[in-house]
Design an enzyme around this catalytic site. Structure first.
Site, PDB file in Angstrom:
ATOM      1  CE  LYS A 187     -51.035  44.104 -35.281  1.00  0.00           C
ATOM      2  NZ  LYS A 187     -50.357  43.728 -36.518  1.00  0.00           N
TER       3      LYS A 187
ATOM      4  CE1 TYR B 183     -43.916  42.055 -39.437  1.00  0.00           C
ATOM      5  CE2 TYR B 183     -46.222  42.441 -38.898  1.00  0.00           C
ATOM      6  CZ  TYR B 183     -45.023  41.811 -38.635  1.00  0.00           C
ATOM      7  OH  TYR B 183     -44.931  40.925 -37.592  1.00  0.00           O
TER       8      TYR B 183
ATOM      9  CG  ASP C 178     -52.205  41.462 -43.705  1.00  0.00           C
ATOM     10  OD1 ASP C 178     -53.038  41.653 -42.791  1.00  0.00           O
ATOM     11  OD2 ASP C 178     -51.023  41.144 -43.484  1.00  0.00           O
TER      12      ASP C 178
HETATM   13  C1  LIG Z   1     -49.604  42.554 -36.941  1.00  0.00           C
HETATM   14  C2  LIG Z   1     -49.784  42.175 -38.351  1.00  0.00           C
HETATM   15  C3  LIG Z   1     -49.680  40.835 -38.762  1.00  0.00           C
HETATM   16  C4  LIG Z   1     -49.298  39.723 -37.823  1.00  0.00           C
HETATM   17  O1  LIG Z   1     -50.227  39.533 -36.813  1.00  0.00           O
HETATM   18  P1  LIG Z   1     -49.792  38.762 -35.453  1.00  0.00           P
HETATM   19  O2  LIG Z   1     -51.078  38.644 -34.696  1.00  0.00           O
HETATM   20  O3  LIG Z   1     -48.778  39.649 -34.795  1.00  0.00           O
HETATM   21  O4  LIG Z   1     -49.235  37.452 -35.868  1.00  0.00           O
HETATM   22  C5  LIG Z   1     -49.892  40.555 -40.095  1.00  0.00           C
HETATM   23  N1  LIG Z   1     -50.199  41.515 -40.979  1.00  0.00           N
HETATM   24  C6  LIG Z   1     -50.318  42.809 -40.620  1.00  0.00           C
HETATM   25  C7  LIG Z   1     -50.696  43.829 -41.639  1.00  0.00           C
HETATM   26  C8  LIG Z   1     -50.107  43.193 -39.299  1.00  0.00           C
HETATM   27  O5  LIG Z   1     -50.196  44.479 -38.945  1.00  0.00           O
END
Ligand SMILES: *Cc1c(COP(=O)(O)O)cnc(C)c1O
Length: 437
Positions: free
Chosen positions: A285, A155, A256
């Site tokens: 986050k 994701y 990521d």
């Molecule tokens: C939450 C998340 C995103 C997206 O971040 P947003 O601030 O919701 O746009 C991208 N990559 C990972 C691994 C995530 O957990």
């Protein structure tokens, strides 16, 4: 009507009703009957609802609130900055909060990450990472390298390039297949975090990168923990092999760390489990301790230099609210609080407590697996839960847990009191037990 004069329950219902009249919620229908719970205030690891109920928070508001809600020092960082200035454009101007935060990130992220690009949210940080990778190969005149290799069950966010590298099934690619760029996917890592490594675990990934490297700009993955795509924990050796194969086949590696960063997996960044450095890394986050929306994309000097020597000679991105000073101030304070705190011991205690107290779920007939890594506890069911029903059961049990699909999972704030953590786990187990009935 003056809502302040309403008794608590009417205020609660009133807000819910007006919300339903006007607002979309994440992944929801506007006519959704799913329950909604207005929050009046929040403190530490507790959410206080408008009707007076108090919930122990198991979600950290989606990985973000590591230091708990309403933290005096984070509040102070924000108010001090707001008294100076809330925002200035970042084109041609700079400020202390951005500079200090960038410096902190370069010093604390894996070696070799040297330059920081700030943006508004995780998804945008992923867009920027992908853009960096594409511009890198453009500037080397290797324009055939424009695709991405990603892992199934991954994701990476909800914007279009980010969606193109999310799991094709759970990311619902079929809805947008006219516009999503076709990418390459390798099997989700088939090995648990603790599982003894066997070389064949990397076979599928090796085969994909071998076959497609001539068109691949980069590999993008969530290191060690695949979050929203399935809460899957995998072996650090897998990530090590990915790094080696990226070098061998001349692909950039994008890590990521938006969910995994800032201690959640037991290391400050999940890449540290494998001792590797990516070429590009995304954080978000928990970056601001859950106070504001802010994200960053870091890259190595190699990537930055190549981009700036290319045809465009600049990185083609620049959000209006880039490096917002309020967000940077609170992020810097959150980062400092983290490294000054006994976060390793706290996360280790979260892991030990969840391992012990969630274990009873493992023997339930409708539970497939219980797994814990760092501050993440997962109970994977055999069938998807009925969210609307089970959500209310969690609230009645006094805990805030929001399952998705087959996954009931918690990742509490690092500062949760031990008694609250125990209550959270025990109530979770009893709600999961009752799902079956
Ligand atoms: C939450 C998340 C995103 C997206 O971040 P947003 O601030 O919701 O746009 C991208 N990559 C990972 C691994 C995530 O957990």
């Amino acid at each position: 009507m003056n809502s302040a004069t309403l008794p608590p329950n009417s205020l609660f219902d009133d807000l819910v009703q007006q919300d339903r009249q006007y607002i979309w919620h994440p992944y929801s229908a506007v006519d959704s009957p799913a329950p909604l719970y207005p929050v009046e205030r929040a403190e530490g690891a507790r959410l206080h609802l408008s009707d007076g109920r108090v919930l122990i928070d198991g979600m950290s508001s989606w990985w973000a609130v590591i230091h708990g809600y309403n933290h005096p020092e984070l509040n102070q960082a924000l108010t001090e900055q707001v008294d100076q200035f809330a925002h200035v454009m970042f084109g041609g101007l700079t400020h202390k909060p951005a500079v200090r935060l960038a410096q902190w990130l370069v010093e604390h992220t894996p070696d070799g990450l040297a330059k920081v690009f700030f943006s508004d949210s995780g998804s945008v940080a992923v867009e920027v990472a992908i853009k960096m990778a594409l511009q890198y190969w453009q500037s080397k005149s290797q324009t055939s390298k424009h695709q991405l290799l990603s892992l199934r069950r991954g994701y990476h966010g909800d914007t279009f390039s980010a969606m193109s590298v999310c799991d094709p099934t759970t990311g619902m690619h079929h809805l947008f297949n006219q516009v999503l760029k076709p990418q390459i996917f390798s099997q989700s890592p088939p090995c648990g975090f603790d599982q003894t490594w066997q070389e064949h675990y990397i076979d599928d990934f090796r085969q994909q990168i071998e076959t497609h490297h001539e068109t691949l700009a980069a590999v993008i993955l969530e290191p060690i923990v695949q979050g929203a795509g399935g809460m899957n924990f995998y072996s650090p050796v897998f990530l090590k092999r990915v790094r080696e194969l990226c070098d061998e086949y001349d692909c950039l590696l994008i890590a990521d760390e938006i969910a995994t960063g800032f201690g959640r997996t037991g290391e400050l960044f999940a890449c540290n489990h494998s001792g590797i450095s990516p070429d590009i890394m995304c954080v978000g986050k928990a970056l601001t301790g859950g106070y504001m929306t802010l994200a960053a994309t870091l890259c190595s000097d190699k990537v930055a230099t190549a981009i700036c020597q290319g045809e465009a000679s600049v990185l083609m991105h620049g959000p209006t609210f880039m490096a917002n000073p309020l967000a940077c101030s609170v992020a810097l304070k959150s980062c400092q609080l983290l490294v000054e705190s006994p976060w390793q011991a706290r996360v280790a205690n979260l892991a030990a407590t969840m391992k012990q107290l969630l274990a009873p779920c493992a023997s339930m007939n409708h539970v497939a697996e219980v797994r814990v890594l760092g501050g993440i506890g997962v109970v994977e069911l055999k069938n998807p839960v009925e969210l609307a029903k089970v959500q209310d059961k969690f609230v009645q049990a006094g805990i805030w847990v929001r399952p998705f699909g087959k996954l009931v999972y918690i990742m509490p704030p690092f500062v949760i009191e031990q008694a609250d953590l125990i209550e959270l786990c025990e109530q979770l187990v009893s709600v999961v037990a009752a799902i079956h009935d």
